[in-house]
Write a protein that holds these residues in place. Structure first.
Motif, PDB file in Angstrom:
ATOM      1  N   ASP A 207       0.842  -1.204   0.000  1.00 26.89           N
ATOM      2  CA  ASP A 207       0.000   0.000   0.000  1.00 26.89           C
ATOM      3  C   ASP A 207       0.867   1.239   0.000  1.00 26.89           C
ATOM      4  OD1 ASP A 207      -2.478  -1.086  -0.026  1.00 26.89           O
ATOM      5  OD2 ASP A 207      -2.636  -1.228   2.170  1.00 26.89           O
ATOM      6  N   ARG A 209       0.470   5.730  -1.216  1.00 25.24           N
ATOM      7  CA  ARG A 209      -0.282   6.714  -1.981  1.00 25.24           C
ATOM      8  C   ARG A 209       0.552   7.975  -2.112  1.00 25.24           C
ATOM      9  NH1 ARG A 209      -5.409   8.738  -3.520  1.00 25.24           N
ATOM     10  NH2 ARG A 209      -5.351  11.003  -3.301  1.00 25.24           N
ATOM     11  N   ASP A 211       0.570  11.949  -3.009  1.00 28.52           N
ATOM     12  CA  ASP A 211      -0.399  13.042  -3.010  1.00 28.52           C
ATOM     13  C   ASP A 211      -0.046  14.189  -3.938  1.00 28.52           C
ATOM     14  OD1 ASP A 211      -2.406  12.172  -1.449  1.00 28.52           O
ATOM     15  OD2 ASP A 211      -1.489  12.827   0.440  1.00 28.52           O
ATOM     16  N   CYS A 308      -4.427   6.157 -10.637  1.00 29.73           N
ATOM     17  CA  CYS A 308      -3.641   5.227  -9.845  1.00 29.73           C
ATOM     18  C   CYS A 308      -2.589   6.076  -9.144  1.00 29.73           C
ATOM     19  CB  CYS A 308      -3.003   4.179 -10.744  1.00 29.73           C
ATOM     20  SG  CYS A 308      -1.820   3.157  -9.871  1.00 29.73           S
ATOM     21  N   ARG A 309      -2.642   6.119  -7.829  1.00 25.57           N
ATOM     22  CA  ARG A 309      -1.689   6.941  -7.074  1.00 25.57           C
ATOM     23  C   ARG A 309      -0.728   6.099  -6.239  1.00 25.57           C
ATOM     24  NH1 ARG A 309      -1.857  12.356  -6.422  1.00 25.57           N
ATOM     25  NH2 ARG A 309      -3.379  13.481  -7.683  1.00 25.57           N
ATOM     26  N   ASN A 310      -0.777   4.792  -6.441  1.00 29.97           N
ATOM     27  CA  ASN A 310       0.171   3.938  -5.729  1.00 29.97           C
ATOM     28  C   ASN A 310       1.413   3.726  -6.599  1.00 29.97           C
ATOM     29  OD1 ASN A 310       1.671   1.883  -4.626  1.00 29.97           O
ATOM     30  ND2 ASN A 310      -0.108   0.637  -4.032  1.00 29.97           N
ATOM     31  N   ASP A 395       7.584  10.848  -1.110  1.00 36.26           N
ATOM     32  CA  ASP A 395       7.120   9.468  -1.148  1.00 36.26           C
ATOM     33  C   ASP A 395       8.011   8.587  -0.258  1.00 36.26           C
ATOM     34  OD1 ASP A 395       5.583   7.344  -2.136  1.00 36.26           O
ATOM     35  OD2 ASP A 395       7.015   6.937  -3.745  1.00 36.26           O
TER      36      ASP A 395
END
Ligand code: SF4
Ligand code: SF4
Lengths: 443, 260
Positions: A207, A209, A211, A308-310, A395
């Motif tokens: 997981d 994400r 931003d 898709c932000r992963n 990140d």
């Protein structure tokens, strides 16, 4: 959880990235005080020595910024110079450029998926090591990469630093019969691309994400590749666009407070270019085959505005983009008629021109000022990695902090996680034309 | 070339290092799609950061070096690499001639730094970009920007089997003849550096209707005084000619000009 209150992690040389970089992480308890991606690629001064060259030269010269995406440099340079000289090239030449670019996308994305990125998901050191357990998969990846290179070789003369690109178009346009065997190879590549999507869709994704604002070119009716309008998608769902000529008003290198680091910011905010950004901005304009691939990959239906932000899942988007690029290359070859002239004349004039294209790694911007006889008086190159650095560091900081909060991560595991996180973004460190992390402790 | 082939009992080790460069030459190794896995079965890839996270310490049997020396740290690093390598082969115009970044050798590098960087005082660079052979002994130099895949495989195979690589140093003109390409200078008056450029690419540019721009650097026998009037006839003035010779192998061509 480590019992030490404070520690500094250093990764001396990042592997399986392009170019050379290092990482510096400063940890206090479970807080990550600082995450720094350090670029120690020595400066090569492209922007300085481009001055004084003829306006016909930047495509060949700037190709040498990066051996993995030379076409991106060639075509951003061509676009900027044609803009400065007020020349628009014909549709047929634009199609050939797009075909060439598809070759680079296929080659570069396949390289990234199979040789740089997939080994992380399967606990391997690299593709050669991966081939011991997954030989058929690695062979498929190499075949796919070869199909991309075949386009580059036919249309460009060779895969690295193609010689056939010139300002205005190409030195020579291929004979339609020469494209037939290429189409054969691409039809086989279409199957390999599809298998790639299925393969990577089965990986285990941590997981995460991101931003940051997503930043990519957008073009009417098509997935933007060789041109388009700079478009920003904010995390709150709002979209804005601006004319390319104002690029430098929006994307700026800034000194951050409390540090001397130069970061490129988009309207003062962190931003990310590359596959995740393209997919969010242009996903709904993918071909029907690629849309289906996106659904099979578990990315959802881009026509419904999915994002898709992963960053770990960027490998899925890359795989979908390969399906698209193969599809698009075949479409262009099918409709190909040899243009009457392989290039438009580009007589010089004094002026400033802007060009941007979607390198496999993200948006690449060039600006040139020319004088009346076409001599370059000023050159600016803004590569994707230079723009992504802020988002990558954020990140890293977040991932490391989340991992620390869960406890039990020793330095080795934390280092490995960070390396993976960097490879998610496929930083292309050789493209550090004018970009250095200035917080380097030279103590 | 010195030494003998590595003994059959042990798999020879291969290392790839990079100095200032674009990564294109080492990528050429990964672009050998058909041969990569076969090659990987014959050598142990002991250090190749772009391809593998696993790094073995030296010594290495065959080391390929890409890129030129442009920092004090790299000048030091190349010494260490040499000390760790039985055979050291440089790959590409950067490593054999300083590369495109050697254009600084003809300019004021401080001015370059001010042009490109907001804080030039943080930039650590030498005033020159020099080939590896200017710093350490080199066993073989492979030309090209980028190198040619077939030549790379020939060189790697030759070193692994203990023979001399078959890489002729005649000019691009020979390759045009072999390929059956009509001479672009004779037929179209296109300026071409083919007569003075090292063979190896297979004469790509003339086959695509453009003149050679010298990306493989000077060939074994170079007669610039004979070529320059031809370039002039085909419309290049002094400034054009200088730029033509000063790009990817600027330092190598400049050296030759003075001798002839
Ligand atoms: S010689 Fe050319 S292709 Fe090779 S690393 Fe240098 S710039 Fe890149
Ligand atoms: S013809 Fe000349 S410029 Fe073109 S690829 Fe060959 S050596 Fe390089």
């Amino acid at each position: 959880m480590t019992h030490r209150g404070s520690r500094v992690l250093r990764v001396g040389s990042l592997s399986r990235v392009e170019g050379e970089g290092a990482l510096h992480l400063k940890v206090r308890g479970t807080a990550v005080e600082e995450a720094r991606l350090r670029i120690y690629e020595p400066p090569r001064f492209f922007e300085a020595f481009l001055r004084g060259r003829a306006h016909t030269e930047p495509p060949d010269i700037t190709a040498r910024v990066c051996g993995i995406c030379p076409v991106a440099y060639q075509l951003s340079a061509c676009a900027a110079i044609e803009d400065a000289c007020g020349v628009t090239v014909d549709r047929s030449v634009r199609d050939l450029r797009r075909l060439l670019y598809c070759g680079e996308w296929i080659e570069s994305q396949a390289l990234h998926i199979y040789l740089l990125h997939a080994p992380d998901f399967l606990g391997r050191d690299g593709a050669v090591d991966l081939a011991r357990t997954h030989r058929a998969h690695v062979e498929r990846g190499l075949r796919l990469k070869q199909a991309g290179n075949a386009i580059l070789e036919l249309l460009g003369g060779r895969a690295i630093h193609p010689v056939n690109v010139r300002v205005g178009g190409f030195h020579r346009a291929p004979d339609p019969t020469a494209l037939r065997p290429l189409a054969e190879q691409l039809r086989r590549a279409a199957d390999d691309a599809w298998e790639t999507v299925r393969w990577v869709a089965g990986f285990d994704f941590p997981d995460a994400r991101i931003d940051a604002d997503l930043f990519a070119l957008a073009a009417p009716d098509t997935y933007a590749v060789e041109g388009g309008v700079p478009t920003v998608l904010r995390p709150d769902g709002t979209t804005t666009a601006f004319p390319l000529s104002t690029f430098s008003d929006h994307v700026r290198e800034e000194h951050l407070p409390h540090s001397t680091a130069l970061h490129s910011r988009l309207d003062g905010r962190r931003h990310l270019t590359g596959p995740l950004a393209r997919f969010a901005v242009s996903g709904r304009r993918l071909s029907p085959t690629a849309l289906q691939a996106a659904r099979e990959a578990g990315l959802g239906d881009p026509r419904e505005g999915v994002e898709c932000r992963n960053p770990f899942r960027s490998i899925l988007v890359r795989a979908v983009e390969v399906v698209y690029a193969v599809d698009e290359a075949l479409r262009i070859i099918d409709g190909y008629e040899r243009p009457a002239r392989a290039f438009a004349d580009v007589p010089p004039r004094a002026g400033v021109g802007h060009g941007a294209t979607e390198a496999p790694r993200g948006l690449l911007y060039h600006r040139y000022a020319l004088d009346a006889d076409g001599t370059v008086t000023d050159a600016v190159l803004v590569p994707p990695t230079a723009q992504n650095q802020g988002a990558i560091e954020e990140d890293l900081r977040r991932l490391a902090e989340a991992a620390l909060a869960e406890g039990a991560l020793d330095d080795h595991a934390l280092t490995h996680l960070c390396e993976r996180a960097i490879r998610n973004h496929d930083p292309c460190i050789s493209c550090a034309t004018h970009f250095l992390d200035l917080t380097v402790d030279r103590g | 070339m010195t030494g003998s082939a590595p003994s059959a009992a042990r798999v020879p080790t291969l290392a790839v290092f990079k100095l200032a460069s674009c990564d294109g030459c080492q990528l050429t190794l990964l672009d050998c799609e058909d041969e990569l896995l076969t090659l990987a079965g014959k050598v142990e890839i002991a250090h190749f950061l772009e391809a593998s996270s696993r790094v073995r310490p030296g010594p290495y049997d065959l080391t390929l070096v890409e890129g030129s020396v442009t920092t004090a740290a790299d000048a030091q690093r190349i010494q260490e690499i040499r000390a760790q390598s039985r055979f050291l082969v440089t790959i590409g115009a950067c490593a054999t001639a300083g590369g495109v970044q050697a254009l600084r050798n003809f300019a004021d590098v401080e001015e370059f730094t001010r042009t490109v960087y907001a804080r030039p005082d943080y930039i650590d660079t030498l005033a020159t970009s020099t080939p590896v052979a200017a710093h350490v002994d080199v066993d073989f130099e492979l030309r090209g920007c980028p190198i040619d895949r077939r030549q790379l495989l020939e060189v790697v195979t030759a070193f692994l089997t203990g023979r001399k690589p078959d890489v002729p140093n005649h000019s691009v003109c020979f390759e045009c003849k072999r390929r059956g390409t009509v001479c672009v200078t004779v037929a179209h008056g296109t300026p071409c550096l083919g007569p003075v450029t090292h063979a190896g690419c297979g004469a790509i540019c003339p086959a695509y209707g453009r003149g050679c721009y010298g990306c493989f650097g000077p060939s074994g026998s170079v007669n610039l005084p004979a070529l320059i009037p031809l370039l002039r006839r085909d419309g290049m003035d002094d400034r054009d000619t200088r730029r033509f010779l000063r790009t990817f192998n600027a330092a190598a061509f400049a050296g030759i000009k003075e001798e002839t």
